[in-house]
Structure formats: C-alpha cells, structure tokens
Design a protein around this motif. Structure first.
Motif, mmCIF file in Angstrom:
data_model
loop_
_atom_site.group_PDB
_atom_site.id
_atom_site.type_symbol
_atom_site.label_atom_id
_atom_site.label_comp_id
_atom_site.label_asym_id
_atom_site.label_seq_id
_atom_site.Cartn_x
_atom_site.Cartn_y
_atom_site.Cartn_z
ATOM 1 N N ARG A 1 26.227 -34.150 11.871
ATOM 2 C CA ARG A 1 27.125 -33.041 11.556
ATOM 3 C C ARG A 1 26.413 -31.708 11.782
ATOM 4 N NH1 ARG A 1 31.558 -34.970 8.513
ATOM 5 N NH2 ARG A 1 32.527 -33.030 9.257
ATOM 6 N N LYS A 2 27.170 -30.728 12.244
ATOM 7 C CA LYS A 2 26.702 -29.348 12.281
ATOM 8 C C LYS A 2 27.118 -28.719 10.953
ATOM 9 C CE LYS A 2 24.927 -28.701 16.473
ATOM 10 N NZ LYS A 2 24.981 -30.090 16.945
ATOM 11 N N ILE A 3 26.141 -28.229 10.211
ATOM 12 C CA ILE A 3 26.402 -27.787 8.837
ATOM 13 C C ILE A 3 26.517 -26.272 8.770
ATOM 14 C CG2 ILE A 3 25.568 -27.797 6.468
ATOM 15 C CD1 ILE A 3 26.452 -30.538 7.551
ATOM 16 N N LEU A 4 27.667 -25.820 8.290
ATOM 17 C CA LEU A 4 27.851 -24.443 7.853
ATOM 18 C C LEU A 4 27.808 -24.469 6.338
ATOM 19 C CD1 LEU A 4 30.985 -23.500 10.013
ATOM 20 C CD2 LEU A 4 28.581 -23.519 10.710
ATOM 21 N N SER A 5 27.237 -23.448 5.720
ATOM 22 C CA SER A 5 27.199 -23.466 4.261
ATOM 23 C C SER A 5 27.273 -22.069 3.691
ATOM 24 C CB SER A 5 25.933 -24.172 3.748
ATOM 25 O OG SER A 5 24.786 -23.349 3.898
ATOM 26 N N THR A 6 27.676 -22.011 2.428
ATOM 27 C CA THR A 6 27.566 -20.812 1.611
ATOM 28 C C THR A 6 27.295 -21.284 0.194
ATOM 29 O OG1 THR A 6 28.605 -18.684 1.105
ATOM 30 C CG2 THR A 6 30.008 -20.627 0.953
ATOM 31 N N PHE A 7 26.667 -20.444 -0.623
ATOM 32 C CA PHE A 7 26.417 -20.877 -2.001
ATOM 33 C C PHE A 7 26.490 -19.697 -2.951
ATOM 34 C CE2 PHE A 7 22.042 -19.416 -1.518
ATOM 35 C CZ PHE A 7 21.600 -19.169 -2.803
ATOM 36 N N GLY A 8 26.588 -20.038 -4.231
ATOM 37 C CA GLY A 8 26.682 -19.037 -5.287
ATOM 38 C C GLY A 8 27.818 -19.360 -6.234
ATOM 39 N N LEU A 9 27.846 -18.698 -7.355
ATOM 40 C CA LEU A 9 28.937 -18.874 -8.308
ATOM 41 C C LEU A 9 30.215 -18.290 -7.714
ATOM 42 C CD1 LEU A 9 27.049 -17.946 -11.597
ATOM 43 C CD2 LEU A 9 27.703 -20.217 -10.815
ATOM 44 N N LEU A 10 31.260 -19.097 -7.697
ATOM 45 C CA LEU A 10 32.463 -18.732 -6.961
ATOM 46 C C LEU A 10 33.273 -17.661 -7.676
ATOM 47 C CD1 LEU A 10 33.849 -22.122 -5.603
ATOM 48 C CD2 LEU A 10 32.059 -20.640 -4.692
ATOM 49 N N SER A 11 33.774 -16.724 -6.880
ATOM 50 C CA SER A 11 34.739 -15.724 -7.343
ATOM 51 C C SER A 11 35.452 -15.195 -6.108
ATOM 52 C CB SER A 11 34.032 -14.584 -8.079
ATOM 53 O OG SER A 11 33.226 -13.843 -7.189
ATOM 54 N N SER A 12 36.572 -14.524 -6.317
ATOM 55 C CA SER A 12 37.369 -14.067 -5.184
ATOM 56 C C SER A 12 36.614 -13.073 -4.316
ATOM 57 C CB SER A 12 38.679 -13.448 -5.676
ATOM 58 O OG SER A 12 38.404 -12.339 -6.533
ATOM 59 N N GLY A 13 35.630 -12.369 -4.889
ATOM 60 C CA GLY A 13 34.868 -11.395 -4.117
ATOM 61 C C GLY A 13 34.076 -12.020 -2.992
#
Length: 787
Positions: free
Chosen positions: A218-230
């Motif tokens: 798989r080609k991995i895209l990612s993001t992380f952090g505590l989720l919020s609409s911002g």
C-alpha cells in the motif's frame, strides 16, 4: 497550535518528570523554575509539548536548578498527576490566579516563571491572568503558542500588557516574531525564536515497517492529531477519488481520537461526518481510522512508514504545528496548507503547499509525488535536514541557555554525559569489518571499508572491554583485529581501502599509506595493553602482527604516522619491555623534536607551519615517548606544544578545533577563524591527549578541559546543537557553519565512542579514589575511637 497527544500517556515515562528536575548550572542552592502549563495526563498538544521539553532538559543537563510544574486546569479538566504537585491553577476561578501569585512571591527559591500560553487557556478570566502576570514578583517568560496577526484593539492591548510583564518571550517561528514586532510593537530584542521540538528517530526500513503493520503493497497517506473540524480532514477525503483512480493502492490513515474539548461540546459529530463522507465517496477500502492515542514509539513508526504526510489545517493564522514538525522529523514528504510554519519550513524543495480547503490542488500534488518516488525521497531528505536543528535535545539547549542567562548568567551549563551506546557501531559492522560511510544512520555498504576505521574501532572496543569485559566485546575485538591483520602486506605496510566485495582498491596505490600503518600499530599496541583480560591466542596473534609491521618502520616519516606508532609501542611497553620498541620510540620522538625546533619560535610553538588535522596526537606522542625513555626534552616539548594547541582551540566556555576548510597557518595566525569544518575525530583526539596530560601533570585545568571538549558532542558548540545522536548511538559527521552533517559514519561514531570511553575511564578512576579516601577516613576514625 494543533495537538500532539495522539498517543497513550506512558506512566513510567511521565513519572516524576516534573519534580526536582536537574538542570545545569551549578554549586549554588537550587533555584526553582516554575512551568505553568497544561500537563499529562491532560490530552492536549501543549501538555505533550511541556512534558517533552522538561524531559529533554532533564536528560540533557545535570542539576542545579529545579523545574516544577503548575498544571493549568479548569472545572471540567482536572487530573491526577504523577509525582508531587505543589501548585495548580484553575483558570475558571479568578481567585486562583491571585492565590498562585501570592504563593510564587512567597517562595524564596523560585527565580523564574515560564508560562506556556494559549489564548484558550485563559479566555474565561483574561483580566485575572493579566493581573497575575503583573503581580508576580519573579521574572516571567512567556512561551506563545499562538500569535495572531492583525489584532483588534483589545487583543493588541492584552498582548502588549503580557509582553510588558515578561522579561522574555519565546515563539516557535520567525513569522511569529515578525508579527509580534510589526503588529504588537513588541521589542525584537525581547523575543527568542525556539522551534517546536521533534523526536529523534532511528529511521527504520519503510518496507519492514509496512510488513509489521500489515500494510505491505500500500501507498500510505497519513495525518495525525486530536481530531477537530479545524484540521479539515474532509479536504483529503474529497481528494481521494482522484488519487485512488491513479493510484489504487493508496490507503489514508487518520490517526488520533477526537479532541476531548470537542467531545465535551459536540460529542463525535465531526468523526461521524468524516466516516459518512468516506461512505458517500465509496472510499472505505482506502481510509482507515486509528482512533486511539498511540504510544510514542508506535506513532513514530506510523510516520516512518508513511509515503506522504498530509497537513490540511484551514486556519491561516495557525502559528505552528507540532504534528507537522514530527512528520518532517520522521522523513515524511509533506503536502500542506500554507500556514506560516509550513511556509517557513517547506520553502524551496522541502515540501508542497496547496491552498486552504482546495481538494483539487491536494489531489494533483499527491498524485505527482506518488508518480515520482525519487522526488519523494529527495523531498523527505531535504525536509529532514532542515528540521534536524529542532530535535528536542536542541530545543532543550536553547531553553537552558535562555533560562540560565535570566536566572544565573555567571554559571555555565553542565551537560549530562549519556550512557555508552554501541548500537550504531554494531549496526555499521558486518561480518567483515566496520563500513566506512552511512546515509543518515544507514550503513552505505557501497562505500566499502578502511583500515583507519577498523583500527579506531579496535581501540574503542578495547576501551569498552577494559571498562566492562564481556564475550560479545571480545568477538568484536577479534573481528576488527582480523581486518587489520588482513591488511598487512609484506614489508610491514598496511593497505587501507577495500570495496564492498572485500577487495583492495586502486586507491591504495594513489594514497600515502603511512598514517594508516601508524593507526594500525596504535590499535595493535592498545589491544596488547589490555591483554590480561583477553584470550591468549588473540594477544599472541596481535604481538606477531605488530612485530611484522615493524620490519621497515624506520622508513616512515609522516609526523602523524610516527606519533601513532609511538603511542602503539608505548601501550605495548606498559606490558612488555622490548628494546626495539624503545629504540623506535626514541628515534621517532627525536625526529619530532627536530621538526619542532625547526618550526617553533617565540609565538609559534608547533612542529609544522600549520595546525591541520589530528593535531593532539603529536604532543601526546611526545609525552608517551618521555614516559618510556625519561628524556626531559620530550616532556618539555610535549607540554609546551600541547598548551600552545589548547590556546588556539579552547575559549573560556568551549572548544573550536581547527577547521578543515582552511587549517590555521602561522603566516596568517591572527586572521579570523573559519566557522564550521569541525570534525568529531579532532575532538576525540583532544580528549585522549588531555587524559594523558592530566595523568602525568595532575593539572586540574586539563581535567576540566576534558569535560568542556566532550560537551561539544552534546551541544556546547557554535550552533548549540547535538553532534551525538542518543537515539541511534551514532555521531554526526561534522559541524559546519550553518548545519550539522547528519550522516553517521564510522569515523565520527568511533571517535565519539573513544572520547566517551575515555571520560568513562576517568570517572571510574575518580570514583575509586573517592572510595579509597572514604575508607581511609573511616579507618582513621576507628583508630582515634580505639575501635
């Protein structure tokens, strides 16, 4: 500032980290520094930031002022903290600010208050917070995590009041400093820029990590952090169909649970919207939610297996992003919205920017990078080198320097010596020997092997074996010795260069091999000097190899080669009194005396017309020659030349060895020194020589200079950045004018280890002397007591 706490609070990691922390200035009563901040187990980015900063301070420096923590709480945000908490601030109650101010003012040991400021912390009682700052009698440092441009009148006045109450302000980007100066009229000299810290990582193999996490293929895209609409993660989701159409193997990881404050006000509404969007777009096979706090090591592994990291914040005024910083430090190529932090870091070829909430631009950027693997690799490398200075160890140094100047400017920082770590040396070593170069911390087998590196590695392992004998160390000693033995040619000359196929290269016929021969003899003699703990067969082979190397040694005339040979024979002489060794030592030392008398005058006290590389070995060899022969001229010249060298490389608070850019020539001795071009090997040779001179002369100045020189590896250099990497156990290849060379090759890593083990030997000797002194005092006390 966005959040970083998408990982589980590790109780062992947090335990006691805020209580009685040792930080670096010393011999006076402990001055207390109070950090006012959210703090784990609270789930927010600033809590993680403060913990990581304080932990880095604790790990980097020995103690002399104490850091305490005052957690920032509210009626809905209260926690049980590990260790002892003396102070708390409930920002929902105005009287809590006044109570804390009175407590701080009454504490005679407290010298400084550091406030980690985010507007949301103090929104319920802004005036009480401002009055708190104005009423505290201690010096206050404000660390501003958000700096808003174009303030209204009220915000501008509030920030100006905050600034007026503080002795210093810390921001994390130059853009934030510019905003403070131009929009708030804060004096520039009051502001210090210290980038958001990042964790050092071992840069593990991406394919292996994908296999471990069942993501192979798989080609991995990612993001992380505590989720919020911002975070605007829906921007990526809307881009996915166009990305998947071209790259059907893509998987987008959304790592992190919903922000606790969001959950309190609206529950999981935002996450549910994202999940519904995934379904509406038919992207279920291409999106995975990792809805948890990840332990730090696991989080960093997810980032290291990521092919492209996506930062999609829709707040144009977001001053800094910790998640963004962590991703770059893991070597991720970045596609980001143009927040000020991203514009500052990703300029040029370090990343791709796209407009806020523009899914079409995001898809085009991702597809282009996925199409070009080499471009991704270069982008990740470029960004990694730009972010190297932001390691938490470096952030801690910058903070410590600032806090020291405010608290006790007359004191020097005392860097904490890290434990011995052989991990990178072992990683660089194959079945055949130690590999010459590395790319970051990965051995570059195409660079082949050298006798020079394996000789130094043999010395380092013998040092370690002398301090801590073990069968594993013997196996490495045997490996490096066999490499040296295999390089010996008829006539006593050693070849130096071998390729990855373990064959000698043509470079051996194009290079003077005298210095390499000298290093080999030094290593062999050093091995023999610890023979009492080594297998007899190994020592016998070393003896015969050394004897064979001396057949035509008299033909050698390189000053450093002669010095290395003197050192090697000196070490053997400590165990075996060979008349031949004494004759060679005397002959070579006499040649160095002739060189010295030819070049030295009233102000230039050296063997050559220039100070170049490996300078310390020359006076050290002269001192070794005196120890063997007793000839006073050798001792006198050794000390005179060594003190001259030290006068050119040591300042009051640090060392700056001769730059390999220009050397230091007698004819322009007073010209400004070149900045950068400093090599770990020259620091190591200086420390080895200082140890020998201290052993002979018992001059405490030599002992202090050992610690000063070693602190160069730990950040006491002109960039105030670490040269030793405590994550890998490797040592960076050089200190340049504006950056550190992040490759961790054999020469630099082994040089660090030789220096570290020399310090270790000195510490062991000092502890033994201290123990003997205590026993002597106890015996005297018993005698006077008639016991």
């Amino acid at each position: 500032m966005d959040t970083l706490t998408n990982r589980l609070p590790d109780k062992k990691r947090f335990a006691g980290s805020h209580s009685g922390m040792a930080l670096s200035m010393a011999n006076n009563p402990l001055a207390e520094i109070l950090f006012i901040s959210s703090y784990p187990p609270r789930e927010c980015g600033i809590a993680t930031y403060s913990h990581d900063l304080i932990e880095a301070l604790e790990n980097g420096f020995n103690g002399s002022f104490k850091v305490s923590v005052c957690p920032v709480e509210s009626d809905l945000e209260q926690h049980q903290y590990p260790g002892t908490i003396t102070y708390k601030l409930n920002t929902d109650h105005a009287d809590s600010f006044a109570t804390l101010a009175r407590t701080i003012n009454a504490c005679t040991d407290m010298k400084l208050v550091v406030v980690q400021h985010e507007f949301g912390f103090f929104a319920q009682n802004e005036e009480a917070f401002l009055q708190f700052l104005e009423s505290v009698s201690k010096q206050v440092v404000l660390s501003l995590h958000t700096v808003l441009p174009f303030p209204n009148h009220e915000l501008k006045l509030n920030v100006q009041r905050m600034s007026a109450s503080a002795c210093a302000l810390i921001v994390m980007t130059h853009a934030s400093k510019d905003v403070l100066v131009s929009h708030y009229q804060v004096p520039a000299e009051k502001i210090t820029v210290i980038a958001h810290g990042t964790h050092l990582v071992p840069h593990l193999d991406q394919k292996e990590l994908k296999t471990t996490y069942h993501l192979s293929g798989r080609k991995i895209l990612s993001t992380f952090g505590l989720l919020s609409s911002g975070k605007s993660i829906e921007t990526t989701l809307k881009a996915l169909p166009a990305i998947v159409k071209r790259h059907p193997d893509v998987l987008f990881l959304i790592i992190g649970k919903t922000h606790p404050n969001v959950v309190k006000h609206e529950g999981e509404k935002y996450r549910q919207m994202l999940e519904a969007t995934v379904g509406d777009l038919g992207m279920q096979a291409h999106v995975r939610f990792v809805n948890q706090f990840l332990p730090l090591p696991e989080l960093l592994e997810y980032l290291q297996l990521t092919d492209i990291y996506l930062f999609t914040s829709k707040d144009p005024n977001q001053a800094v992003s910790g998640t963004f910083s962590y991703a770059i430090a893991c070597g991720c190529p970045i596609v980001s919205t143009p927040i000020p932090h991203a514009r500052e870091v990703l300029n040029g070829d370090a990343g791709v920017l796209f407009d806020f909430e523009n899914s079409k631009q995001l898809a085009a950027a991702v597809n282009d990078l996925l199409d070009h693997e080499q471009a991704r690799a270069e982008m990740g490398s470029n960004a990694l080198h730009k972010m190297a200075s932001t390691a938490w160890q470096n952030a801690a140094i910058s903070h410590a320097l600032l806090l020291k100047d405010l608290c006790c400017p007359e004191q020097a920082l005392e860097y904490k010596i890290p434990p011995v770590n052989l991990a990178h040396l072992k990683k660089m070593t194959t079945h055949f020997g130690i590999v010459q170069f590395s790319k970051t911390n990965h051995p570059d087998i195409r660079s082949g092997y050298t006798l020079d590196d394996n000789a130094r590695a043999l010395v380092a392992l013998c040092q370690q074996f002398d301090l801590e004998p073990s069968p594993e160390h013997v196996s490495y000693i045997r490996l490096y010795f066999d490499f040296i033995k295999g390089c010996l040619q008829p006539g006593g000359i050693f070849l130096n260069y071998l390729d990855e196929m373990e064959a000698f290269t043509i470079q051996n016929s194009e290079t003077n091999l005298e210095d390499s021969t000298g290093r080999a003899i030094w290593a062999l003699g050093f091995l023999i000097s610890v023979r009492d703990k080594l297998p007899a067969q190994l020592v016998a082979e070393a003896q015969s190899t050394l004897q064979a190397a001396l057949v035509n040694v008299g033909r050698i005339h390189s000053p450093r080669a002669m010095a290395f040979i003197i050192k090697g024979l000196y070490y053997r002489h400590r165990m075996d009194k060979f008349a031949q060794d004494v004759l060679v030592i005397e002959e070579f030392a006499s040649r160095l005396v002739q060189m010295y008398r030819h070049e030295a005058d009233g102000t230039w006290l050296w063997y050559e017309g220039s100070l170049t590389y490996g300078n310390s070995i020359l006076p050290e060899a002269m001192l070794c020659a005196w120890l063997v022969t007793g000839k006073s001229a050798f001792k006198e010249i050794a000390k005179e030349s060594f003190d001259f060298l030290l006068s050119k490389t040591f300042a009051e608070t640090g060392i700056r060895v001769v730059s390999n850019k220009t050397w230091l020539h007698r004819i322009n001795e007073t010209a400004p020194k070149a900045v950068g071009g400093e090599q770990p090997i020259d620091i190591a040779y200086t420390i080895l020589a200082l140890e020998k001179f201290y052993e002979v002369f018992r001059d405490e100045a030599y002992r202090r200079k050992m610690d000063t020189a070693f602190s160069w590896f730990l950040g006491n250099n002109h960039l105030h950045q670490i040269i030793y990497n405590p994550c890998t156990g490797g040592c960076y290849d050089g200190l340049e004018e504006h950056n550190v060379n992040l490759n961790q090759g054999a020469e630099s890593t082994v040089s660090y280890l030789m220096a570290r083990l020399t310090i270790g030997k000195m510490e062991r000797t000092e502890k033994q002397k201290q123990a003997r002194g205590i026993r002597k005092e106890e015996s005297a006390l018993r005698a006077t007591s008639g016991l």
